[in-house]
Motif scaffolding. Structure first.
Motif, PDB file in Angstrom:
ATOM      1  N   LEU A 228       0.801  -1.133   0.202  1.00 34.59           N
ATOM      2  CA  LEU A 228       0.020  -0.158   0.027  1.00 34.59           C
ATOM      3  C   LEU A 228       0.825   1.308   0.071  1.00 34.59           C
ATOM      4  N   ILE A 229       1.832   1.329   0.816  1.00 33.01           N
ATOM      5  CA  ILE A 229       2.850   2.456   1.019  1.00 33.01           C
ATOM      6  C   ILE A 229       3.545   2.657  -0.233  1.00 33.01           C
ATOM      7  N   GLU A 230       4.019   1.620  -0.795  1.00 32.52           N
ATOM      8  CA  GLU A 230       4.907   1.587  -2.007  1.00 32.52           C
ATOM      9  C   GLU A 230       3.928   2.130  -3.239  1.00 32.52           C
ATOM     10  N   GLY A 231       2.845   1.912  -3.351  1.00 34.28           N
ATOM     11  CA  GLY A 231       1.899   2.492  -4.305  1.00 34.28           C
ATOM     12  C   GLY A 231       1.461   3.854  -3.989  1.00 34.28           C
ATOM     13  N   LEU A 232       1.073   4.191  -2.625  1.00 35.50           N
ATOM     14  CA  LEU A 232       0.859   5.472  -2.168  1.00 35.50           C
ATOM     15  C   LEU A 232       1.958   6.532  -2.933  1.00 35.50           C
ATOM     16  N   LEU A 233       3.295   6.220  -2.395  1.00 30.09           N
ATOM     17  CA  LEU A 233       4.420   7.067  -2.947  1.00 30.09           C
ATOM     18  C   LEU A 233       4.558   7.000  -4.262  1.00 30.09           C
ATOM     19  N   GLN A 234       4.460   5.910  -5.064  1.00 26.85           N
ATOM     20  CA  GLN A 234       4.452   6.131  -6.619  1.00 26.85           C
ATOM     21  C   GLN A 234       3.381   7.061  -7.067  1.00 26.85           C
ATOM     22  N   TYR A 235       2.384   6.963  -6.630  1.00 28.59           N
ATOM     23  CA  TYR A 235       1.277   7.747  -7.035  1.00 28.59           C
ATOM     24  C   TYR A 235       1.138   9.202  -6.671  1.00 28.59           C
ATOM     25  N   SER A 236       1.856   9.599  -5.466  1.00 28.20           N
ATOM     26  CA  SER A 236       2.052  11.137  -5.135  1.00 28.20           C
ATOM     27  C   SER A 236       3.288  11.542  -5.619  1.00 28.20           C
ATOM     28  N   TRP A 237       4.183  10.816  -6.234  1.00 33.55           N
ATOM     29  CA  TRP A 237       5.826  11.265  -6.287  1.00 33.55           C
ATOM     30  C   TRP A 237       5.633  12.271  -7.406  1.00 33.55           C
ATOM     31  N   PRO A 238       6.485  13.225  -7.190  1.00 30.32           N
ATOM     32  CA  PRO A 238       6.568  14.484  -7.929  1.00 30.32           C
ATOM     33  C   PRO A 238       7.133  13.991  -9.575  1.00 30.32           C
ATOM     34  N   GLU A 239       6.702  14.408 -10.623  1.00 31.96           N
ATOM     35  CA  GLU A 239       6.971  13.967 -11.844  1.00 31.96           C
ATOM     36  C   GLU A 239       8.554  14.363 -12.160  1.00 31.96           C
ATOM     37  N   GLU A 240       8.851  15.678 -11.592  1.00 32.62           N
ATOM     38  CA  GLU A 240      10.154  16.122 -11.855  1.00 32.62           C
ATOM     39  C   GLU A 240      11.149  15.603 -11.203  1.00 32.62           C
ATOM     40  N   ARG A 241      11.046  14.552 -10.310  1.00 31.67           N
ATOM     41  CA  ARG A 241      12.065  13.863  -9.538  1.00 31.67           C
ATOM     42  C   ARG A 241      12.104  12.519  -9.956  1.00 31.67           C
ATOM     43  N   GLY A 242      11.608  12.224 -11.282  1.00 37.18           N
ATOM     44  CA  GLY A 242      11.810  11.019 -11.877  1.00 37.18           C
ATOM     45  C   GLY A 242      11.010   9.566 -11.221  1.00 37.18           C
ATOM     46  N   PRO A 243      10.830   8.727 -11.935  1.00 37.22           N
ATOM     47  CA  PRO A 243      10.043   7.494 -11.246  1.00 37.22           C
ATOM     48  C   PRO A 243      10.680   7.059 -10.264  1.00 37.22           C
TER      49      PRO A 243
END
Length: 577
Positions: A228-243
């Motif tokens: 859940l937390i891995e998905g949460l961080l992926q979903y909210s991660w800033p695009e400019e910081r890369g995937p």
């Protein structure tokens, strides 16, 4: 509406809003003299409103360093909405001032582009987290109380007086009990952007009030929380910081301590700790033999690739002195020369076979430096964990980049001990996480025979060497919770009667986690301190330098709370001036 950034030659004025800078052309003709006078007389940082026509800049006058550098605005009308008084410093030099001054004038510090970026990014990430949890996974956002009661164990809490004589509230260090009670109440997926409070005194880069992304779920296991937390961080991660890639790697607490000397390792660089006990155990040198007298003794090493090219002898001596003063732990170092020999006071005690075995064990090459420590295992690993970070600092100061600031290395640390020995009394135990963490099912029998050996269902999330989250599967059995509190931790269960009674009313299995929002955002934006991602932070001593809080209150104001200051208020005030 804009703020005046600066003026040039009475012909141009650069205005600033939250989106950036725009150049304004001041009219020079006589008919618009009142507009020119108004703008030219306006101090920097004043708030103005202008209307005009957006036009391309003349050929050759474009500014490629500005996003709006291809255009300018020809002013038609201008109005000064609020003039700025003379400031005690130049805004352009504000960042160079002391942090104390920046916090005193925080409302001005917030005008800086970096602070604007930090806070807007924080807002965007929190919004995305809400979307993910509520819209994608059906979580319920529940606000829990700020006024609560003392919780056994954990950090020191702030107390708040009440109108009942001798009775105080406590500010919660986390919503831990409330979120477990919500699981008992059937709200099986809870989250909250939670304000938390800890009276931790003058700890650097800590805040007495901070924010967590708090999550709890029923009928979940450790893997479910982590996914859940891995998905949460992926979903909210800033695009400019890369995937960011998932799943995140995982390591046990014992492995982390053995390899990195810390339970929050920075895995952006290697410099791993190697066990060389078998190679050096029989070397006839007093330093090693004395250190290996205990049953838990060990010899560990760190190999620094090409260290001899970057570190001088005085650097290694400084490192040795630092470690001796901080940890009361000796260090040895050796350098592998081009001819295959070792430069070290240890070398004369090693035969050829031992030399080759040591070089092979640490995978050393020519010009590598090897640092050794011997003694009790836990102390040695903690020491070399500190050595590892100090070496990284030294190498980076010499121009060798090890920790890429644009790289984000997440790591789960799992299988923590459920209990730790108290520093002040090795015969007593305290919770490694908190007293509500469940033991691993396979270790449950040890609770009643050897609780110090029990591992907990506790997991930490680490990013670039900083802990950004921690959670666990909780105890949902009232009987087991009472046993741990009373028999293992020797805590007074009266403070937790409400929770124990709730667990006895059909509590579902449940678990959760809390992410430290301030720390997470500071790492993403590369801030030097978490104070740079909080709008109105406290100083490291817990003071608000802008409003001068905390402050005194009068005896009359204290009277309803049955509190009396034990020294004259006037005397206390006088002592601060």
């Amino acid at each position: 509406m804009w703020m005046v950034q600066y003026q040039r030659q009475g012909k141009f004025i650069v205005l600033r809003d939250f989106q950036g800078l725009t150049q304004i052309v001041i009219p020079q003709d006589e008919a618009a003299s009142h507009v020119k006078k108004s703008l030219c007389d306006t101090p920097v940082e004043s708030v103005v409103r202008v209307t005009g026509t957006v036009v391309p800049r003349p050929p050759g006058q474009a500014n490629p360093s500005m996003p709006t550098g291809d255009i300018e605005v020809k002013v038609e009308t201008a109005e000064v909405l609020n003039s700025c008084k003379k400031l005690p410093f130049e805004m352009k030099d504000f960042i160079k001032k002391s942090e104390a001054l920046r916090m005193q004038y925080r409302y001005l510090d917030l005008r800086r582009a970096q602070m604007q970026y930090n806070l807007r990014l924080r807002s965007q990430m929190v919004m995305r987290m809400r979307e993910y949890l509520c819209n994608c996974y059906g979580f319920v956002d529940v606000e829990t109380p700020t006024l609560f009661k003392k919780t056994p164990g954990g950090a020191k809490e702030f107390v708040v007086p009440s109108r009942e004589a001798g009775k105080f509230y406590s500010l919660p260090q986390s919503p831990q009990q409330f979120k477990q009670l919500l699981m008992v109440g059937g709200l099986d997926r809870y989250f909250q952007v939670a304000r938390c409070y800890r009276d931790e005194g003058s700890k650097p880069d800590r805040q007495p009030e901070f924010t967590q992304i708090d999550v709890e779920m029923s009928f979940v296991d450790q893997a479910g929380i982590q996914a859940l937390i891995e998905g949460l961080l992926q979903y909210s991660w800033p695009e400019e910081r890369g995937p960011i890639n998932t799943p995140f790697p995982s390591i046990s607490y014992d492995e982390a301590m053995a390899i990195y000397g810390t339970d929050k390792p920075d895995t952006r660089f290697a410099l791993k700790i190697t066990d060389v006990s078998d190679v050096l155990r029989n070397v006839e040198i007093g330093f090693l033999q004395n250190s290996l007298s205990g049953s838990q003794s060990t010899i560990r090493a760190i190999c620094i690739p090409q260290g001899a090219k970057y570190l001088q002898e005085k650097d290694l001596e400084t490192l040795t002195e630092l470690i001796e003063s901080k940890f009361n732990q000796g260090l040895l170092h050796l350098i592998l020369r081009p001819d295959g020999s070792l430069k070290s006071r240890l070398a004369k005690f090693l035969n050829e076979s031992q030399k080759l075995e040591l070089i092979k064990a640490v995978q050393a090459n020519v010009d590598d430096v090897v640092v050794l420590a011997a003694g009790e295992q836990e102390k040695v690993c903690l020491t070399l964990g500190k050595v590892r970070l100090e070496i990284a600092e030294m190498l980076e100061a010499r121009g060798l980049p090890l920790r890429n600031p644009s790289a984000f290395h997440f790591l789960w640390v799992v299988d923590f001990p459920l209990f730790l020995k108290k520093e002040e009394s090795a015969l007593e135990l305290e919770s490694a996480h908190h007293p509500f963490t469940a033991p691993r099912p396979t270790d449950e029998p040890l609770l009643y025979t050897d609780p110090a050996k029990v591992r907990g269902q506790h997991y930490d999330l680490v990013l670039n060497g900083s802990e950004i989250g921690g959670g666990s599967i909780r105890i949902h059995s009232a009987k087991q919770q009472r046993f741990i509190l009373e028999k293992v931790l020797k805590e007074d269960t009266e403070l937790l009667t409400h929770l124990l009674e709730a667990l006895d009313c059909g509590a579902p299995p449940h678990g959760g986690i809390a992410l430290g929002l301030d720390r997470l955002i500071s790492l993403i934006v590369g801030a030097d301190s978490i104070r740079d991602v909080i709008a109105f932070p406290k100083s490291f001593k817990g003071r608000d330098l802008m409003s001068n809080a905390p402050d005194y209150v009068t005896p009359e104001e204290l009277k309803p709370y049955h509190i009396q200051v034990t020294w004259p208020l006037a005397q206390a005030k006088a002592s601060t001036h």
